[in-house]
Design an enzyme around this catalytic site. Structure first.
Site, PDB file in Angstrom:
ATOM      1  N   GLY A 233     -15.835 -32.170  12.680  1.00  0.00           N
ATOM      2  CA  GLY A 233     -15.800 -32.749  13.446  1.00  0.00           C
ATOM      3  C   GLY A 233     -15.843 -34.302  12.786  1.00  0.00           C
TER       4      GLY A 233
ATOM      5  N   GLU B 165     -18.845 -37.095   6.421  1.00  0.00           N
ATOM      6  CA  GLU B 165     -19.325 -36.215   7.134  1.00  0.00           C
ATOM      7  C   GLU B 165     -19.712 -36.859   8.028  1.00  0.00           C
ATOM      8  OE1 GLU B 165     -18.780 -32.903   7.958  1.00  0.00           O
ATOM      9  OE2 GLU B 165     -20.313 -32.013   6.121  1.00  0.00           O
ATOM     10  N   ASP B 166     -19.713 -35.885   9.336  1.00  0.00           N
ATOM     11  CA  ASP B 166     -20.021 -36.441  10.877  1.00  0.00           C
ATOM     12  C   ASP B 166     -21.453 -35.939  11.069  1.00  0.00           C
ATOM     13  OD1 ASP B 166     -19.988 -33.465  10.828  1.00  0.00           O
ATOM     14  OD2 ASP B 166     -19.219 -33.018  12.575  1.00  0.00           O
TER      15      ASP B 166
ATOM     16  N   ASP C 174     -27.225 -32.207   9.380  1.00  0.00           N
ATOM     17  CA  ASP C 174     -28.009 -31.170   9.869  1.00  0.00           C
ATOM     18  C   ASP C 174     -29.505 -30.637   8.909  1.00  0.00           C
ATOM     19  OD1 ASP C 174     -29.456 -29.383  11.661  1.00  0.00           O
ATOM     20  OD2 ASP C 174     -27.800 -29.341  13.168  1.00  0.00           O
TER      21      ASP C 174
ATOM     22  N   LYS D 183     -29.777 -35.642  10.909  1.00  0.00           N
ATOM     23  CA  LYS D 183     -31.166 -34.870  10.973  1.00  0.00           C
ATOM     24  C   LYS D 183     -32.313 -35.128  10.118  1.00  0.00           C
ATOM     25  CE  LYS D 183     -28.540 -32.647  15.327  1.00  0.00           C
ATOM     26  NZ  LYS D 183     -28.272 -30.884  15.538  1.00  0.00           N
TER      27      LYS D 183
ATOM     28  N   PHE E  74     -29.033 -30.333  19.371  1.00  0.00           N
ATOM     29  CA  PHE E  74     -26.837 -30.510  19.565  1.00  0.00           C
ATOM     30  C   PHE E  74     -26.798 -32.062  20.434  1.00  0.00           C
ATOM     31  CE2 PHE E  74     -23.470 -29.137  20.929  1.00  0.00           C
ATOM     32  CZ  PHE E  74     -23.231 -28.081  19.322  1.00  0.00           C
ATOM     33  N   VAL E  75     -26.264 -32.001  19.781  1.00  0.00           N
ATOM     34  CA  VAL E  75     -25.372 -33.163  19.874  1.00  0.00           C
ATOM     35  C   VAL E  75     -23.563 -33.152  19.489  1.00  0.00           C
ATOM     36  CG1 VAL E  75     -26.352 -35.383  19.438  1.00  0.00           C
ATOM     37  CG2 VAL E  75     -25.281 -34.656  17.376  1.00  0.00           C
TER      38      VAL E  75
ATOM     39  N   ASP F 264     -18.481 -31.046  18.147  1.00  0.00           N
ATOM     40  CA  ASP F 264     -17.973 -30.578  19.969  1.00  0.00           C
ATOM     41  C   ASP F 264     -19.256 -29.558  20.220  1.00  0.00           C
ATOM     42  OD1 ASP F 264     -17.962 -28.872  17.274  1.00  0.00           O
ATOM     43  OD2 ASP F 264     -17.433 -27.602  18.221  1.00  0.00           O
TER      44      ASP F 264
ATOM     45  N   ARG G 119     -15.099 -33.141  21.773  1.00  0.00           N
ATOM     46  CA  ARG G 119     -14.690 -34.059  20.761  1.00  0.00           C
ATOM     47  C   ARG G 119     -14.063 -35.400  20.862  1.00  0.00           C
ATOM     48  NH1 ARG G 119     -14.849 -30.951  16.023  1.00  0.00           N
ATOM     49  NH2 ARG G 119     -14.265 -28.594  16.382  1.00  0.00           N
TER      50      ARG G 119
HETATM   51  P1  XMP Z   1     -25.746 -28.521   7.947  1.00  0.00           P
HETATM   52  O1  XMP Z   1     -26.294 -27.864   8.787  1.00  0.00           O
HETATM   53  O2  XMP Z   1     -25.191 -28.059   6.961  1.00  0.00           O
HETATM   54  O3  XMP Z   1     -24.962 -28.476   9.355  1.00  0.00           O
HETATM   55  O4  XMP Z   1     -25.811 -29.451   7.850  1.00  0.00           O
HETATM   56  C1  XMP Z   1     -23.783 -29.529   8.435  1.00  0.00           C
HETATM   57  C2  XMP Z   1     -22.181 -29.102  10.195  1.00  0.00           C
HETATM   58  O5  XMP Z   1     -22.847 -28.475  11.203  1.00  0.00           O
HETATM   59  C3  XMP Z   1     -22.753 -28.649  12.372  1.00  0.00           C
HETATM   60  N1  XMP Z   1     -23.825 -29.572  12.636  1.00  0.00           N
HETATM   61  C4  XMP Z   1     -23.046 -30.151  14.554  1.00  0.00           C
HETATM   62  N2  XMP Z   1     -22.182 -29.879  14.574  1.00  0.00           N
HETATM   63  N3  XMP Z   1     -23.370 -31.374  16.600  1.00  0.00           N
HETATM   64  C5  XMP Z   1     -21.997 -30.653  16.420  1.00  0.00           C
HETATM   65  O6  XMP Z   1     -21.401 -30.728  17.137  1.00  0.00           O
HETATM   66  C6  XMP Z   1     -24.688 -30.736  16.207  1.00  0.00           C
HETATM   67  O7  XMP Z   1     -25.539 -31.045  16.507  1.00  0.00           O
HETATM   68  C7  XMP Z   1     -24.490 -30.074  14.949  1.00  0.00           C
HETATM   69  N4  XMP Z   1     -25.404 -29.961  13.966  1.00  0.00           N
HETATM   70  C8  XMP Z   1     -24.421 -29.783  12.860  1.00  0.00           C
HETATM   71  C9  XMP Z   1     -21.341 -29.911  11.445  1.00  0.00           C
HETATM   72  O8  XMP Z   1     -20.305 -29.474  11.338  1.00  0.00           O
HETATM   73  C10 XMP Z   1     -22.144 -30.823  10.442  1.00  0.00           C
HETATM   74  O9  XMP Z   1     -20.500 -30.720   9.809  1.00  0.00           O
HETATM   75 MG    MG Z   2     -18.696 -31.009   9.868  1.00  0.00          MG
END
Ligand code: XMP
Ligand code: MG
Length: 182
Positions: free
Chosen positions: A50, A104-105, A108, A136, A157-158, A164, A170
């Site tokens: 991401g 990180e992208d 979450d 988030k 979700f984004v 993606d 992407r």
């Molecule tokens: P956590 O929950 O461990 O998640 O903080 C981190 C990874 O989960 C993916 N992620 C998302 N990917 N839209 C996405 O396309 C979202 O809204 C989303 N939320 C979590 C992401 O790869 C991130 O590195």
């Molecule tokens: Mg990621």
């Protein structure tokens, strides 16, 4: 005026952050990071997949040259996360006494980042910090927060700008949020 929409794999998404806003914010973060890491032995670790677009824009805008090594967490799938540290790929470079910056992208639940930081600390770096484009806060179930965050967004979700839905979406320059009907 209605927001720009796209359809991916049968789901509707609408613009949350425009490419102009994203570019402006990425430039601000890169300026901050350039100051923070000036003169330090720094290793930047963008987390695939991401973060590839965020990392490319951010790093090219930074004033300093650092070592960059992409890492990947093999077990990530779907829209939930968590991994076994053994599934960390690409951490081949020497970390000890160096300043590590994770890119990180999105953060979450924070689970991925928390485990990743734990793993990196085993190698005794001088410091470990994280920059993410999106955060988030409502979804965070850990006590880990990014040191540098582009935007705080709601717990939806984004996609776009590297993020993606089932591997698609992407390439978009804007960031879109899933439209939940009804
Ligand atoms: P956590 O929950 O461990 O998640 O903080 C981190 C990874 O989960 C993916 N992620 C998302 N990917 N839209 C996405 O396309 C979202 O809204 C989303 N939320 C979590 C992401 O790869 C991130 O590195
Ligand atoms: Mg990621």
């Amino acid at each position: 005026m209605s927001k720009k929409r796209i359809r991916i794999e049968g789901r509707e998404f609408e613009v949350l952050l425009s490419s102009r806003r994203i570019s402006r914010r990425v430039r601000e973060i890169s300026a901050t990071l350039s100051e923070e890491y000036k003169g330090k032995d720094t290793l930047i670790l963008p987390v695939l997949n991401g973060s590839f677009i965020f990392a490319a824009d951010l790093i090219r805008d930074m004033d300093i040259d650092t070592e960059i090594s992409f890492i990947k967490i093999a077990s990530y799938r779907g829209t939930t996360s968590g991994f076994d540290p053994a599934e960390l790929i690409g951490l081949g470079t020497d970390i000890r006494n160096r300043h590590v910056l994770i890119l990180e992208d999105i953060i979450d639940t924070g689970t991925t980042l928390s485990k990743l930081i734990g793993k990196i600390l085993e190698y005794q770096p001088a410091s470990v910090r994280t920059a993410c484009l999106l955060f988030k806060p409502e979804a965070n179930i850990t006590n880990i927060k990014p040191d540098f965050a582009g935007f705080e967004i709601p717990n939806d979700f984004v996609i776009g700008y590297g993020l993606d839905y089932n591997g698609y979406g992407r390439k978009y320059k804007d960031i879109y949020v899933l439209v939940t009907e009804g």
